[in-house]
Design a protein around this motif. Structure first.
Motif, short mmCIF file in Angstrom:
data_model
loop_
_atom_site.label_atom_id
_atom_site.label_comp_id
_atom_site.label_asym_id
_atom_site.label_seq_id
_atom_site.Cartn_x
_atom_site.Cartn_y
_atom_site.Cartn_z
N ALA A 201 -2.32 4.41 2.06
CA ALA A 201 -3.50 3.85 1.24
C ALA A 201 -4.68 4.68 1.35
CB ALA A 201 -3.81 2.30 1.66
N SER A 203 -5.44 7.61 0.85
CA SER A 203 -5.22 8.46 -0.22
C SER A 203 -4.66 7.97 -1.78
CB SER A 203 -4.78 9.79 -0.04
OG SER A 203 -3.72 9.70 0.96
N GLY A 204 -4.42 6.70 -1.57
CA GLY A 204 -4.15 6.22 -2.59
C GLY A 204 -5.14 5.44 -3.61
N ASN A 205 -4.72 4.97 -4.76
CA ASN A 205 -5.51 4.22 -5.77
C ASN A 205 -5.05 2.76 -5.88
OD1 ASN A 205 -6.79 3.08 -8.14
ND2 ASN A 205 -5.78 4.53 -9.51
N ALA A 208 -3.91 1.16 -8.96
CA ALA A 208 -2.85 1.88 -9.56
C ALA A 208 -1.71 0.72 -10.16
CB ALA A 208 -2.03 3.10 -8.96
N LYS A 248 2.35 10.72 -4.43
CA LYS A 248 1.29 10.05 -4.88
C LYS A 248 1.84 8.45 -5.17
CE LYS A 248 -1.86 10.00 -8.84
NZ LYS A 248 -2.44 9.10 -8.30
N THR A 249 3.11 8.34 -5.62
CA THR A 249 3.60 6.96 -5.92
C THR A 249 3.39 6.09 -4.57
OG1 THR A 249 5.01 7.90 -7.41
CG2 THR A 249 5.52 5.75 -6.73
N ASP A 251 1.65 6.47 -2.16
CA ASP A 251 -0.08 6.46 -1.59
C ASP A 251 -0.65 5.02 -2.47
OD1 ASP A 251 0.40 8.16 0.07
OD2 ASP A 251 -0.84 9.71 -0.84
N ASP A 252 -0.26 5.29 -3.78
CA ASP A 252 -0.82 4.34 -4.81
C ASP A 252 -0.31 2.90 -4.50
OD1 ASP A 252 -2.37 6.47 -5.93
OD2 ASP A 252 -1.18 6.47 -7.81
N ALA A 255 -1.75 1.52 -1.38
CA ALA A 255 -3.17 1.14 -1.62
C ALA A 255 -3.10 -0.03 -2.52
CB ALA A 255 -4.05 2.09 -2.25
N SER A 256 -2.42 -0.27 -3.45
CA SER A 256 -2.28 -1.44 -4.34
C SER A 256 -1.81 -2.75 -3.57
CB SER A 256 -1.51 -1.25 -5.53
OG SER A 256 -2.07 -0.08 -6.13
#
Ligand code: KG4
Ligand code: ZN
Length: 352
Positions: A201, A203-205, A208, A248-249, A251-252, A255-256
């Motif tokens: 998380a 490095s995630g958004n 997203a 990236k998926t 991580d996002d 995080a979400s």
């Protein structure tokens, strides 16, 4: 449960034993003129359970049998171990066979050394974990609002005094820790999920993916995370495997999900602060190790009311450990409570 006679000396050097789930832990806590952890061992079984994707009760019990005796031997052979005058052991809630390993060890020591023994509620142990921090003890003024978030429980508890609680709300289905663990399993991050999700998380958004915040605006202080789990599974399974494999998926996604859980926990805690005006707030249990949860809770409390002090356990004492069991045992012993070693037994479903 019996009480002390007036002439009996209050125990102050307590051997704590914890075997309720997947950590075997033994500690010696001094609560004489100062509170100090004199000895502490935690043998984690996580690596073994990770092979199965979660805790296997039978395996847990066998590993506790293997570890408990050697950890107790180490504790009793230490300098502090020469002067223990009571035993505190987790009685529940937890895995029945795992709990029994610690209880049998505790009652054998109580019998052989003629010591007092007290059975401790594991959740009360988590409440006491924050009290082990000296700075927290200086600000320990009741009523204290506690958010207890672990692998098995999500509860908002108003502590009116030592050993006097009102549960304001609890999870109706999955606990917050389970939501972390099940998401991690789904997306291939293994067990336990909380540390892995929180790492990704970073490095995630967090916006997203738009996940639900179940019961966030419900008037009660109860939680529910099973709807989130379903939404998370649906979203993940709707993606192509090429997309699922991208860092990236993951991580996002992490995080979400984390943000959805944090939003619910923070929102409900703030509402409880508004309604009950506690003198301090604690967050305890394995999920309280989540640094983003702590940071956002601190910020929200600051925005709401800068006067309320936020407390948490020391590093390493968020997840299961025997020092917190000895601390809760000390609270009980100082109230004059103790058990009869012949009668103490596991209480796998014990609530606060
Ligand atoms: O309190 P605990 O050790 O055991 C129970 O009493 O259940 O809590 C374990 C839970 C697990 O679900 C684990 O994934 C979660 O705490 N956890 C975390 C973090 N570290 C552990 N959850 C979120 N973020 C973390 N950093
Ligand atoms: Zn726990």
């Amino acid at each position: 449960m019996t009480s002390y006679g007036k002439r009996e000396k209050m125990p102050h050097r307590i051997l704590g034993i914890e075997t309720s789930c997947d950590e075997t832990s033994v500690a010696i806590l001094d609560v004489g003129s100062r509170v100090k952890i004199l000895h502490h061992d935690i043998a984690s079984q996580i690596d073994v359970h990770a092979l199965y994707g979660g805790v296997v009760p039978e395996v847990a019990a066998r590993l506790h049998v293997a570890e408990t005796v050697s950890l107790i031997d180490r504790a009793l052979s230490s300098k502090a171990g020469q002067t223990i005058d009571a035993v505190a052991v987790t009685q529940g809630p937890g895995l029945a066979t795992a709990l029994r390993v610690g209880i049998e060890a505790g009652r054998a020591i109580a019998f052989a050394k003629e010591l007092s023994i007290i059975g401790v509620n594991h959740l009360e142990g988590h409440l006491a974990s924050a009290w082990l921090v000296p700075e927290n003890r200086r600000r320990w003024v009741f009523p204290i609002l506690t958010l207890l978030v672990s692998g098995g429980h999500s509860e908002l508890v108003l502590m009116k005094d030592f050993c006097s609680y009102r549960v304001l709300g609890r999870s109706r289905d999955d606990a917050a820790g389970e939501a972390f663990d099940k998401t991690a399993k789904l997306i291939g991050l293994g067990y336990p999920g909380g540390p892995a999700i929180s790492k990704h998380a970073q490095s995630g958004n967090p916006i997203a993916f738009d996940f639900p915040r179940p019961m966030m605006h419900d008037r009660s202080f109860d939680f529910s995370f099973s709807g989130l789990k379903t939404a998370v599974r649906r979203e993940w399974e709707s993606m192509s495997s090429a997309k699922q494999k991208k860092k990236k998926t993951v991580d996002d996604f992490s995080a979400s999900v984390q943000q959805a859980i944090i939003d619910v926990l923070v929102h409900k805690t703030i509402r409880a602060i508004q309604e009950y005006q506690p003198k301090a707030v604690t967050i305890v249990g394995g999920v309280s190790a989540n640094s983003e949860l702590y940071a956002q809770m601190k910020q929200a409390i600051g925005n709401e009311n800068g006067r309320t002090f936020l407390m948490a356990p020391a590093r390493g004492l968020h997840t299961d450990n025997a020092a917190m069991i000895a601390a809760a045992g000390a609270w009980r012993l100082q109230k004059g409570e103790r058990h009869d070693w012949r009668k103490i037994d596991a209480k796998p479903e014990w609530d606060l």
